[in-house]
Design an enzyme around this catalytic site. Structure first.
Site, short mmCIF file in Angstrom:
data_model
loop_
_atom_site.label_atom_id
_atom_site.label_comp_id
_atom_site.label_asym_id
_atom_site.label_seq_id
_atom_site.Cartn_x
_atom_site.Cartn_y
_atom_site.Cartn_z
N ASP A 1 53.04 -57.77 -33.89
CA ASP A 1 53.14 -57.38 -32.69
C ASP A 1 52.82 -57.53 -31.86
O ASP A 1 51.85 -56.45 -31.26
CB ASP A 1 53.57 -56.00 -33.54
CG ASP A 1 54.02 -55.43 -34.07
OD1 ASP A 1 54.83 -56.18 -34.45
OD2 ASP A 1 53.51 -54.88 -35.04
N LYS B 1 54.17 -62.47 -29.36
CA LYS B 1 53.69 -63.63 -29.91
C LYS B 1 55.25 -64.33 -29.02
O LYS B 1 55.67 -64.88 -28.75
CB LYS B 1 54.09 -64.04 -31.67
CG LYS B 1 52.67 -63.65 -32.31
CD LYS B 1 52.43 -63.95 -32.95
CE LYS B 1 53.62 -62.84 -34.40
NZ LYS B 1 53.49 -61.50 -34.33
N GLY C 1 59.94 -59.46 -36.16
CA GLY C 1 60.56 -58.50 -35.22
C GLY C 1 59.73 -59.21 -33.99
O GLY C 1 58.77 -59.36 -33.83
N HIS C 2 60.60 -61.00 -33.27
CA HIS C 2 60.51 -61.20 -32.12
C HIS C 2 60.82 -60.39 -30.53
O HIS C 2 62.29 -61.21 -31.40
CB HIS C 2 59.86 -62.30 -31.98
CG HIS C 2 59.39 -63.35 -32.68
ND1 HIS C 2 58.55 -64.43 -34.07
CD2 HIS C 2 57.79 -62.57 -34.03
CE1 HIS C 2 58.00 -64.23 -34.42
NE2 HIS C 2 57.38 -63.01 -34.55
N GLN D 1 53.57 -62.36 -37.66
CA GLN D 1 52.62 -61.13 -38.55
C GLN D 1 51.17 -61.61 -37.94
O GLN D 1 51.57 -62.07 -36.53
CB GLN D 1 52.81 -61.14 -40.34
CG GLN D 1 53.37 -60.77 -40.30
CD GLN D 1 54.67 -61.84 -41.18
OE1 GLN D 1 54.60 -61.85 -41.27
NE2 GLN D 1 56.27 -60.95 -40.83
#
Ligand code: IMP
Length: 422
Positions: A13, A16, A40-41, A222
């Site tokens: 988080d 990225k 989750g990007h 991650q």
């Protein structure tokens, strides 16, 4: 020509998605190398917010080819939903998305086992996306891969073989009802038709691209401290988000990698369980969550927040070989009078020489803090380093000196325009 690896340097988080989006106009190909739909990007373009879980964030730049490497575990439902979502937003992915035929598939029993084990065994605080159970099958050599979708008979036989074992486990160990083999076989045979146009020999594709002098960015999901080998085991994910995972997860040999870019949040966050030496509690943690919108992009869970940890980052630099860093969310600190930074750890009254990644020691350490002055100034519209308040410059200077990497990007908000290049 350059081949770079981009990694999360802390517990994930770090932001990225935004940095990959910014950098990807300099690359021909963005290739994701591990993890799955647990990631989750988030990318904000003008007023539109995109959250991608599997497809590399480079897909939002029309000239960029996106690749999902063999190291990624693919949930076909999540993948098809994401493809549909992109189509709905008029993002053309035809001829721009390639998926490794060797990537493993997340099966319904992986997701089920993930959630059952979270309730009945050690609570890692997983995302419940079936990641651990899928990698378990991969290493037990009974996993089902994308290539298996191409052969109906073999696929059926493999699913039956797996389900025999899983149903036994579900019934006898977890007292859970069994899964229906036929339904799963039918469901997965359907995926073949939808995924077929994207299947590729990824090592060949990427190495051919290198021969043609193309620029490639390998995107990790991650973060380093969630790495199954180097992270805070067992409170980790089941893959290698560190830069080493980029080679095994794509088929690009280490000798072809030119640089490693570390994404570093200006403070620290963590989702799920496990030690977190610089964690803040109480009202200030709530404030951080509010200022930084620190809620998981995949699960919506509130993130644990803490001060910047230079000891952790030095370890991350060591295992990843970070050459350049992008500092994200610097603006979130703008509300603070003073900002604490951890410079080292103490254990039993002694200053430690290195980061203890074993959780029993890490849970016992006391962070040694320094306090830096805040800038109390809105920096979300700042577009150059020179315009930053002197205290913000000093904060960045502290990070560069204490972690020994060069900062090349500073992000001061979620939008593309809120980015400072140094
Ligand atoms: P899993 O990857 O779902 O098995 O979860 C294992 C650990 O990694 C848990 O602590 C999760 O919260 C954490 N995790 C997994 N994916 C992410 C991510 O994308 N960002 C932050 N933490 C993650």
């Amino acid at each position: 020509m350059s081949v770079s690896v981009l990694i999360g340097s802390q517990w994930g988080d770090e932001g990225k998605g935004k940095i990959v989006d910014i950098l990807s106009d300099r690359y021909d190909i963005v290739a994701r190398y591990q993890g799955g739909a647990n990631a989750g990007h988030t990318i904000q373009i003008l007023d539109k917010k995109f959250i991608l879980h599997l497809i590399p964030s480079g897909i939002l730049r029309e000239n960029v080819v996106c690749v999902i490497g063999n190291g990624v575990v693919i949930d076909p439902i999540a993948l098809l939903e994401e493809i549909e979502f992109l189509k709905q937003h008029d993002i053309d992915i035809e001829g721009r998305l390639f998926i490794s035929h060797n990537a493993h598939l997340i099966m319904p029993y992986h997701k089920l086992l993930d959630s059952i084990r979270e309730k009945s065994e050690l609570k890692i605080g997983t995302t419940g996306r079936g990641i651990g159970p899928c990698y378990i099958d991969k290493y037990a050599r009974k996993g089902i891969r994308i290539v298996d979708l191409l052969n109906k008979k073999e696929l059926e036989a493999k699913i039956r073989m797996n389900l025999e074992e899983k149903n036994n486990l579900l019934k006898k160990v977890y007292d859970h009802e069994e899964l229906d083999v036929e339904a799963i076989v039918e469901e997965y045979l359907e995926f073949d038709k939808a995924i077929d146009p994207y299947i590729a020999d990824v090592p060949l594709l990427l190495n051919d691209a290198i021969k043609q002098n193309k620029n490639i960015l390998m995107e990790g999901a991650q973060g380093a401290l969630l790495d199954v080998d180097y992270g805070t085991y067992p409170f980790v994910t089941s893959s290698n988000p560190t830069s080493g995972g980029a080679s095994t997860g794509t088929g690009i040999p280490p000798t072809k990698i030119d640089s490693v870019i570390g994404i570093v949040k200006a403070y620290t966050t963590r989702v799920g369980n496990g030690p977190f030496p610089t964690e803040i509690t109480g009202e200030l943690q709530e404030m951080f969550r509010k200022w930084g919108d620190e809620f998981g992009a995949t699960t919506g869970r509130p993130r644990r927040c803490g001060w910047f940890d230079a000891e952790l980052l030095r370890y991350s630099k060591l295992i990843n070989g970070i050459d350049f860093a992008a500092i994200t969310k610097l603006d979130v600190l703008s509300n603070l009078d003073d900002i604490k930074v951890c410079i080292a750890y103490e254990l039993n009254g002694k200053r430690l020489k290195s980061f203890p990644s074993d959780v029993s020691r890490l849970s016992e350490v006391t962070p040694i803090y320094e306090t830096l002055p805040g800038w109390k100034h809105d920096i979300t519209n700042v577009t150059s380093y020179d315009e930053l308040p002197s205290e913000a410059k000093s904060y960045l200077d502290f990070i560069e000196k204490s972690c020994e990497f060069k900062i090349t990007i500073v992000s001061v908000g979620p939008k593309r325009s809120q980015t400072i290049e140094l």
